[in-house]
Scaffold this active site. Structure first.
Site, PDB file in Angstrom:
ATOM      1  N   HIS A   5      -5.421  -1.428 -10.219  1.00 49.58           N
ATOM      2  CA  HIS A   5      -4.972  -1.588 -11.613  1.00 49.58           C
ATOM      3  C   HIS A   5      -6.047  -2.309 -12.437  1.00 49.58           C
ATOM      4  CE1 HIS A   5      -0.988  -1.647  -9.369  1.00 49.58           C
ATOM      5  NE2 HIS A   5      -0.774  -0.682 -10.247  1.00 49.58           N
ATOM      6  N   GLN A  27      -0.420  13.247 -11.466  1.00 48.47           N
ATOM      7  CA  GLN A  27       0.182  12.542 -12.607  1.00 48.47           C
ATOM      8  C   GLN A  27      -0.704  12.626 -13.851  1.00 48.47           C
ATOM      9  OE1 GLN A  27       2.438   8.665 -12.447  1.00 48.47           O
ATOM     10  NE2 GLN A  27       0.462   7.867 -13.050  1.00 48.47           N
ATOM     11  N   ASP A  41      -3.180   8.808  -8.447  1.00 50.95           N
ATOM     12  CA  ASP A  41      -2.040   9.657  -8.804  1.00 50.95           C
ATOM     13  C   ASP A  41      -2.609  10.885  -9.516  1.00 50.95           C
ATOM     14  OD1 ASP A  41       0.435   7.800  -8.215  1.00 50.95           O
ATOM     15  OD2 ASP A  41      -1.131   6.558  -9.087  1.00 50.95           O
ATOM     16  N   GLN A  62      11.978   7.516 -13.147  1.00 52.05           N
ATOM     17  CA  GLN A  62      11.027   8.312 -12.360  1.00 52.05           C
ATOM     18  C   GLN A  62      11.243   8.169 -10.850  1.00 52.05           C
ATOM     19  OE1 GLN A  62       7.538   6.079 -13.954  1.00 52.05           O
ATOM     20  NE2 GLN A  62       6.703   6.329 -11.896  1.00 52.05           N
TER      21      GLN A  62
HETATM   22  P1  AMP Z   1       1.424   2.175 -10.761  1.00 50.65           P
HETATM   23  O1  AMP Z   1       1.619   0.731 -11.050  1.00 50.65           O
HETATM   24  O2  AMP Z   1       1.442   2.508  -9.299  1.00 50.65           O
HETATM   25  O3  AMP Z   1       2.317   3.071 -11.592  1.00 50.65           O
HETATM   26  O4  AMP Z   1      -0.054   2.502 -11.218  1.00 50.65           O
HETATM   27  C1  AMP Z   1      -0.481   2.240 -12.523  1.00 50.65           C
HETATM   28  C2  AMP Z   1      -1.805   2.912 -12.713  1.00 50.65           C
HETATM   29  O5  AMP Z   1      -2.751   2.367 -11.786  1.00 50.65           O
HETATM   30  C3  AMP Z   1      -1.753   4.423 -12.461  1.00 50.65           C
HETATM   31  O6  AMP Z   1      -2.534   5.084 -13.431  1.00 50.65           O
HETATM   32  C4  AMP Z   1      -2.324   4.532 -11.084  1.00 50.65           C
HETATM   33  O7  AMP Z   1      -2.916   5.793 -10.825  1.00 50.65           O
HETATM   34  C5  AMP Z   1      -3.365   3.435 -11.096  1.00 50.65           C
HETATM   35  N1  AMP Z   1      -3.710   3.064  -9.723  1.00 50.65           N
HETATM   36  C6  AMP Z   1      -2.867   2.682  -8.735  1.00 50.65           C
HETATM   37  N2  AMP Z   1      -3.551   2.476  -7.588  1.00 50.65           N
HETATM   38  C7  AMP Z   1      -4.844   2.746  -7.863  1.00 50.65           C
HETATM   39  C8  AMP Z   1      -6.044   2.723  -7.090  1.00 50.65           C
HETATM   40  N3  AMP Z   1      -6.050   2.398  -5.799  1.00 50.65           N
HETATM   41  N4  AMP Z   1      -7.200   3.048  -7.708  1.00 50.65           N
HETATM   42  C9  AMP Z   1      -7.217   3.388  -9.018  1.00 50.65           C
HETATM   43  N5  AMP Z   1      -6.128   3.425  -9.796  1.00 50.65           N
HETATM   44  C10 AMP Z   1      -4.951   3.112  -9.228  1.00 50.65           C
END
Ligand code: AMP
Length: 305
Positions: A57, A176, A173, A81
């Site tokens: 993040h 997504q 993702d 979701q």
């Molecule tokens: P989430 O909190 O899981 O909904 O993720 C929020 C954002 O952080 C989304 O755009 C995810 O794709 C991104 N994200 C989560 N894990 C990673 C990672 N390991 N590397 C890069 N972006 C990430």
């Protein structure tokens, strides 16, 4: 004698932004904060998250800070979701630590809405329905009915509340991002979607909020997901798509605590599975693996643009 009034210099939000982070919880608070940014003619980057923040993040946040005058981050575990109730209930929540991380990273606005701020009509009265067509019909769309509709709904509502210049999303993702781009196109939203690379642990495991739910043994074995994807890249030149698929599925399934839900080799633009390497210029292998009741996703470019 004329009465003197002392007028205290009123700091605008934007001046304050340089030294501290504003935390907004209601629609009114976030609307006012964004209005201050706009009034000052500052560019705004936005990073939507579900919290339990990690360096994945933070990589998005850092990129936004580099590219914009102000950066807003939302933390909202979006009920619409989650097709699996248990996944929603067990989703890690660490808001206080998250806010400290964001403040240290230099974020200007943290938006931590209540459910009512996002869904004032009540969750049971949410009616929007997106048709993402073929992009949304495969992989996560097929495995998690309603998931992408919920993602589309919440990101659209967040973009309405935080009309940023750029929105930052992680390629972990992968599907997504295609869904968000399609939602933005269908809804005519004026925002640039910026895909950011996957951040991994030193051993290769893609960072995920759900990793904290793995026990020690599961964590050790989970590394085989990314390691197998890395090996798959080396096989591409000498193997068919079917052979690479079989290699990944068999290798991961042979790890005792891992169970492949799907591994698809897809066109990176359309998300549609391909059966020969020359069918697409950009080919990505997307995997979902169940480790006990923890569902992990990862992906890797098998043929680059
Ligand atoms: P989430 O909190 O899981 O909904 O993720 C929020 C954002 O952080 C989304 O755009 C995810 O794709 C991104 N994200 C989560 N894990 C990673 C990672 N390991 N590397 C890069 N972006 C990430």
């Amino acid at each position: 004698m004329k009465k003197r009034t002392i007028v205290k210099k009123k700091h605008t939000f934007v001046q304050i932004f340089d030294i501290e982070m504003i935390v907004c919880r209601t629609r009114e608070e976030i609307t006012n904060a964004v209005a201050e940014v706009r009034k000052a003619n500052r560019s705004l980057g936005f990073v939507p998250t579900m919290g339990a923040l990690h360096q994945g993040h933070i990589s998005l946040v850092t990129r936004s800070i580099e590219e914009n005058d102000c950066t807003a981050v939302s933390i909202f575990v979006n009920p619409t979701q989650f097709n699996n109730k248990n996944d929603l209930l067990t989703y890690p929540r660490t808001v206080e630590a998250d806010l400290a991380l964001l403040e240290n990273a230099g974020v200007d606005i943290a938006f931590v809405p209540t459910i009512e701020a996002i869904y004032p009509e009540g969750l049971e009265n949410v009616t929007e329905s997106y048709d993402f067509g073929a992009i949304g019909a495969v992989m996560e769309g097929a495995a998690r009915p309603g998931h992408f509709n919920g993602v589309g709904i919440v990101v659209h509502r967040l973009f309405d509340l935080i009309p940023a210049d750029k929105g930052y999303f992680g390629m972990k993702d992968f599907q997504q991002i295609a869904i968000i781009r399609e939602m933005v196109r269908q809804s005519n939203i004026n925002i640039e979607i910026i895909p950011c690379p996957i951040v991994r642990e030193e051993d290769g495991l893609a960072l995920s909020s759900r990793n904290t739910r793995l026990n020690a043994e599961q964590r050790v074995q989970a590394v085989q997901i990314s390691q197998t994807l890395f090996k798959a890249v080396d096989l591409v030149a000498s193997s068919t798509v079917a052979e690479v698929k079989a290699f990944v599925e068999n290798t991961v399934n042979n790890v005792p605590l891992l169970e492949v839900e799907y591994f698809e080799v897809v066109n990176g633009y359309t998300m549609q599975p391909i059966s020969s390497w020359d069918e697409a210029e950009w080919v990505v292998g997307c995997i979902t693996v169940n480790v006990g009741d923890v569902r992990l996703i990862d992906n890797i470019a098998l043929k680059n643009i």
